[in-house]
Design an enzyme around this catalytic site. Structure first.
Site: not given
Ligand code: PLP
Length: 429
Positions: A144, A239, A267
């Site tokens: 994701y 990511d 995060k």
């Molecule tokens: C949470 C997350 C996102 C999205 O971040 P948001 O602050 O919710 O937009 C993208 N990539 C990964 C791996 C994530 O865990």
């Protein structure tokens, strides 16, 4: 357990918001029942509006690695906010946080702050396309990357599947630019690169996929992916929105010793405030506006209050032994759960890395999305509800991982273990 006030608030929220929430998983759809409205958090605990106290393993979905209401983070926010909340100009706070992050991370040289993980990923993809002049991107099934149009795409079962979107509202033409492959299969990646590398700008991966269960990949796999990207002249994006500052200050890049071309953060980086960032070598970041031709901007980017929170949080993560202790604590917690469940013969396991754990209702090692049996989520649903009744809060989906914070003491984790074991007895009764 009575949840009258949460129920009233949720009924009201449904009049204002689709599904009553500001982000879909919060609605408890996959576990059933009413979402808890939380009014307070402190350390490893959260309190709902009906005054129940829970041991929290969601930790705001990961950002709160120091636990709720960390004193230093709170003080830093109060100090920053007393001078105003936003100026739309550069501030000293951005320098301070960036210096701390860049000085302590061997894998990045320059960065840009944004306001969410999604924004970081969206900008990183644009940067990769801008730098390479190519348009297609490769992602992996079960990873994701936020709600970016071109990344809300899931594969069918074919070896190489051109994307079909998993959300309405995404033009077919966008989805077509995204190629999806299964994780843990470098043969499929090389086959694709041989055919299509002149069109592929980048590969994006969660090096520690933690949004669809915890699909741990091997270091050898990630290394080979790195080598293939180098060989075929394709940029590799890690990511690290979850893994960044979670499995170590340098995230998964540091844990595995692998140099990505671009890294995204979110995060933890904001210490509980809305912050994201993307980072790379000075050369690659030189393509970002105003230095280069890749446009990206933000009214509230680098917000001083958020930067102050990020700094106060990140400086604590640099304390010697911080990550070793987090990992050791998590391993002991998971081992106690494993021991109990094996003794009872329960079909469940607890994959873990750093201070992340997942509850998998299988004994099989899971390393790709299609290995997860959707029926196992019925068991999670029971577990979730039994745990709420025992004052333990897990994120409301069996596909989500759990997080341990520095505020989860050994004693608290023992208490939680006993409660989880008791809930497992009901799940497997
Ligand atoms: C949470 C997350 C996102 C999205 O971040 P948001 O602050 O919710 O937009 C993208 N990539 C990964 C791996 C994530 O865990």
């Amino acid at each position: 357990m009575e949840r009258k006030i949460s129920e009233q608030l949720f009924a009201e929220a449904k009049q204002y918001f689709p599904g009553g929430v500001s982000s879909p998983v919060r609605a408890f759809k996959s576990v059933g029942g009413c979402p808890l409205f939380i009014k307070k958090g402190d350390g490893a605990y959260i309190w709902d509006e009906d005054d129940h106290r829970f041991i929290d393993f969601c930790c705001s979905w990961g950002p709160l690695i120091l636990g709720h209401n960390n004193a230093e983070v709170r003080e830093a926010i109060i100090e920053a906010v007393s001078n105003g909340t936003s100026f739309g100009t550069p501030t000293r706070y951005e320098n301070k946080l960036a210096k701390l992050l860049l000085d302590n991370n061997r894998f990045i040289e320059k960065m840009r702050f944004v306001s969410s993980g999604t924004e970081a990923v969206m900008s990183a993809i644009r940067l990769a396309r801008g730098v390479t002049g190519k348009s297609k991107i490769l992602k992996f099934e079960g990873c994701y990357h936020g709600h970016v149009d071109s990344l809300l795409v899931k594969a069918g079962s074919g070896l190489v599947t051109f994307g079909v979107s998993t959300s309405a509202g995404i033009p077919e033409a966008f989805a077509k630019e995204t190629i999806v492959l299964p994780l843990n299969d470098t043969g499929a990646v090389e086959k694709l690169f041989i055919e299509a590398s002149p069109d592929i700008a980048c590969v994006i991966i969660e090096p520690i996929p933690a949004n669809n269960g915890l699909l741990l990949q091997t270091k050898a796999y990630l290394k080979e992916l790195r080598d293939l990207c180098t060989k075929y002249n394709i940029l590799l994006i890690f990511d690290e929105v979850i893994s960044g500052f979670r499995v170590g200050f340098e995230g998964a890049a540091g844990l595995y010793g692998i140099q990505p071309d671009i890294v995204t953060y979110g995060k933890i980086i904001g210490g509980g405030m809305p912050v994201g960032a993307y980072a790379a070598s000075a050369a690659i970041m030189g393509s970002v506006s105003p230095e280069g031709p890749v446009y990206q901007a933000g009214t509230l980017s680098g917000n001083p209050v958020a930067m102050a929170a990020g700094f106060a949080s990140a400086s604590q993560l640099l304390a010697p032994g911080f990550y070793e202790e987090m990992e050791a604590k998590t391993k002991r917690f998971v081992k106690r759960l494993e021991d109990y469940c094996s003794m009872k013969g329960y079909e469940v396991s607890f994959p873990t890395v750093g201070s992340i754990f997942w509850i998998a209702f299988t004994k099989e090692t899971i390393s790709s999305a299609e290995q997860i049996d959707p029926k196992s989520m019925d068991k999670f649903k029971i577990l979730h509800s039994e745990l709420l009744d025992r004052n333990v809060y897990l994120g409301p989906s069996g596909y989500e991982v759990g997080f341990i914070s520095a505020a989860h003491s050994e004693g608290l984790l023992e208490e939680a273990t006993a409660k989880i074991c008791a809930a497992m007895d009901v799940v497997f009764a």
